[in-house]
Design a protein around this motif. Structure first.
Motif, PDB file in Angstrom:
ATOM      1  N   ARG A  33      -4.869   9.090  -2.882  1.00  0.00           N
ATOM      2  CA  ARG A  33      -5.870   8.924  -1.822  1.00  0.00           C
ATOM      3  C   ARG A  33      -5.218   8.637  -0.473  1.00  0.00           C
ATOM      4  NH1 ARG A  33      -9.390   4.851  -1.795  1.00  0.00           N
ATOM      5  NH2 ARG A  33      -8.016   3.392  -2.894  1.00  0.00           N
ATOM      6  N   PHE A  34      -4.127   7.900  -0.479  1.00  0.00           N
ATOM      7  CA  PHE A  34      -3.435   7.525   0.754  1.00  0.00           C
ATOM      8  C   PHE A  34      -2.140   8.311   0.878  1.00  0.00           C
ATOM      9  CE2 PHE A  34      -5.165   2.906   1.284  1.00  0.00           C
ATOM     10  CZ  PHE A  34      -6.455   3.389   1.146  1.00  0.00           C
ATOM     11  N   THR A  35      -1.789   8.650   2.104  1.00  0.00           N
ATOM     12  CA  THR A  35      -0.532   9.340   2.388  1.00  0.00           C
ATOM     13  C   THR A  35       0.141   8.688   3.584  1.00  0.00           C
ATOM     14  OG1 THR A  35      -1.429  11.441   1.579  1.00  0.00           O
ATOM     15  CG2 THR A  35       0.555  11.540   2.934  1.00  0.00           C
ATOM     16  N   ILE A  36       1.398   8.318   3.416  1.00  0.00           N
ATOM     17  CA  ILE A  36       2.175   7.762   4.524  1.00  0.00           C
ATOM     18  C   ILE A  36       3.073   8.857   5.066  1.00  0.00           C
ATOM     19  CG2 ILE A  36       4.009   6.902   2.997  1.00  0.00           C
ATOM     20  CD1 ILE A  36       4.310   4.504   4.910  1.00  0.00           C
TER      21      ILE A  36
ATOM     22  N   TYR B 213       2.321   6.746  10.095  1.00  0.00           N
ATOM     23  CA  TYR B 213       0.880   6.920   9.904  1.00  0.00           C
ATOM     24  C   TYR B 213       0.497   6.594   8.462  1.00  0.00           C
ATOM     25  CZ  TYR B 213       1.571   9.666  14.133  1.00  0.00           C
ATOM     26  OH  TYR B 213       1.927  10.076  15.384  1.00  0.00           O
ATOM     27  N   LEU B 214      -0.734   6.183   8.293  1.00  0.00           N
ATOM     28  CA  LEU B 214      -1.309   6.022   6.965  1.00  0.00           C
ATOM     29  C   LEU B 214      -2.635   6.790   6.965  1.00  0.00           C
ATOM     30  CD1 LEU B 214      -0.963   4.692   4.170  1.00  0.00           C
ATOM     31  CD2 LEU B 214      -2.482   2.876   4.986  1.00  0.00           C
ATOM     32  N   HIS B 215      -2.637   7.903   6.246  1.00  0.00           N
ATOM     33  CA  HIS B 215      -3.836   8.717   6.117  1.00  0.00           C
ATOM     34  C   HIS B 215      -4.580   8.229   4.872  1.00  0.00           C
ATOM     35  CE1 HIS B 215      -1.991  11.778   8.884  1.00  0.00           C
ATOM     36  NE2 HIS B 215      -0.896  11.248   8.377  1.00  0.00           N
TER      37      HIS B 215
ATOM     38  N   VAL C 113       0.818  -1.210   0.000  1.00  0.00           N
ATOM     39  CA  VAL C 113       0.000   0.000   0.000  1.00  0.00           C
ATOM     40  C   VAL C 113       0.855   1.265   0.000  1.00  0.00           C
ATOM     41  CG1 VAL C 113      -1.669   1.335   1.339  1.00  0.00           C
ATOM     42  CG2 VAL C 113      -1.966  -1.113   1.099  1.00  0.00           C
ATOM     43  N   ALA C 114       1.932   1.286   0.779  1.00  0.00           N
ATOM     44  CA  ALA C 114       2.737   2.500   0.860  1.00  0.00           C
ATOM     45  C   ALA C 114       4.050   2.190   1.564  1.00  0.00           C
ATOM     46  CB  ALA C 114       2.001   3.601   1.620  1.00  0.00           C
TER      47      ALA C 114
END
Length: 126
Positions: free
Chosen positions: A65-68, A78-80, A46-47
């Motif tokens: 969509r996702f930010t690490i 963190y995974l936003h 995912v990241a």
């Protein structure tokens, strides 16, 4: 003892947001990553983020969509997750890679990570 402890999972409606946390203890890592696994599916990358420089890498399925991110002082990653979709439903795992990556490459395969958390469930309802 090395530990990776995830938190922040839960139930959210499609289009909503969640923030996952992963608290690391016992050693430092060159890179940290997030994976997810839906029932009957392979564990999916995912990241990833490099611990020192904060470089990131995402697959196309979550890019935008996702930010690490990471907090060095708290040893926490963190995974936003924004604009969540039902297909994002899975158990999310935090992982630590001991190798330090100085170039542009970041680890994205399961075998590149030697330490794993227990996982946290994310369920996105339609």
């Amino acid at each position: 003892q090395v530990q990776l402890v995830e938190s922040g999972g839960g139930l959210v409606q499609a289009g909503g947001s969640l923030r996952l946390s992963c608290a690391a203890s016992g050693r430092t890592f060159g890179a940290m990553g997030w994976f997810r696994q839906a029932p009957g599916q392979e564990r999916e990358f995912v990241a990833a983020i490099s611990w020192s420089a904060g470089r990131t890498y995402y697959p196309d399925s979550v890019k935008g969509r996702f930010t690490i991110s990471r907090d060095n002082a708290k040893n926490t990653v963190y995974l936003h997750m924004n604009s969540l979709k039902p297909e994002d439903t899975a158990v999310y795992y935090c992982a630590g890679a001991t190798i330090y990556y100085s170039g542009s490459y970041l680890p994205r395969h399961r075998y590149e990570y030697g330490y794993w958390g227990q996982g946290t469930q994310v369920t996105v309802s339609s």
